[in-house]
Motif scaffolding. Structure first.
Motif, PDB file in Angstrom:
ATOM      1  N   THR A  25       0.837  -1.204   0.000  1.00 29.60           N
ATOM      2  CA  THR A  25       0.000   0.000   0.000  1.00 29.60           C
ATOM      3  C   THR A  25       0.870   1.251   0.000  1.00 29.60           C
ATOM      4  N   GLU A  26       1.896   1.256   0.829  1.00 32.60           N
ATOM      5  CA  GLU A  26       2.822   2.403   0.886  1.00 32.60           C
ATOM      6  C   GLU A  26       3.553   2.582  -0.446  1.00 32.60           C
ATOM      7  N   ALA A  28       2.619   1.542  -3.493  1.00 35.52           N
ATOM      8  CA  ALA A  28       1.680   1.974  -4.529  1.00 35.52           C
ATOM      9  C   ALA A  28       1.356   3.458  -4.389  1.00 35.52           C
ATOM     10  N   SER A  29       1.146   3.908  -3.173  1.00 37.09           N
ATOM     11  CA  SER A  29       0.841   5.316  -2.940  1.00 37.09           C
ATOM     12  C   SER A  29       2.005   6.218  -3.351  1.00 37.09           C
ATOM     13  N   ALA A  30       3.221   5.827  -2.982  1.00 32.17           N
ATOM     14  CA  ALA A  30       4.409   6.612  -3.356  1.00 32.17           C
ATOM     15  C   ALA A  30       4.602   6.640  -4.866  1.00 32.17           C
ATOM     16  N   CYS A  31       4.400   5.506  -5.523  1.00 36.42           N
ATOM     17  CA  CYS A  31       4.538   5.448  -6.991  1.00 36.42           C
ATOM     18  C   CYS A  31       3.475   6.296  -7.667  1.00 36.42           C
ATOM     19  N   GLN A  32       2.270   6.253  -7.145  1.00 38.95           N
ATOM     20  CA  GLN A  32       1.180   7.065  -7.706  1.00 38.95           C
ATOM     21  C   GLN A  32       1.497   8.548  -7.562  1.00 38.95           C
ATOM     22  N   ASP A  33       1.928   8.951  -6.382  1.00 42.50           N
ATOM     23  CA  ASP A  33       2.309  10.351  -6.168  1.00 42.50           C
ATOM     24  C   ASP A  33       3.413  10.769  -7.131  1.00 42.50           C
ATOM     25  N   TYR A  34       4.408   9.926  -7.316  1.00 43.64           N
ATOM     26  CA  TYR A  34       5.517  10.211  -8.231  1.00 43.64           C
ATOM     27  C   TYR A  34       5.005  10.373  -9.662  1.00 43.64           C
ATOM     28  N   SER A  47      -2.533  -0.680 -11.111  1.00 37.66           N
ATOM     29  CA  SER A  47      -1.695  -1.733 -10.569  1.00 37.66           C
ATOM     30  C   SER A  47      -2.524  -3.010 -10.545  1.00 37.66           C
TER      31      SER A  47
END
Length: 54
Positions: A25-26, A28-34, A47
């Motif tokens: 979850t962490e 995926a969230s970081a990749c999405q923000d990037y 994903s």
């Protein structure tokens, strides 16, 4: 390509002994923000999950 649409996909692997701790979850969230904030992605980010690997 998903359902005839080109998509930006997040991909990662989590070791079995590290699953169920929130790391995916962490990540995926970081990749999405990037994707949206750094790369300037202007469409959806996906994903896909492979439950047979769990």
């Amino acid at each position: 390509m998903l359902e005839g649409h080109q998509e930006l996909e997040i991909g990662y692997h989590v070791r079995r002994d590290q699953q169920m701790q929130g790391y995916a979850t962490e990540a995926a969230s970081a990749c999405q923000d990037y994707a949206f904030n750094v790369l300037g992605c202007d469409h959806r980010v996906i994903s896909l999950i492979r439950p047979e690997l769990n």
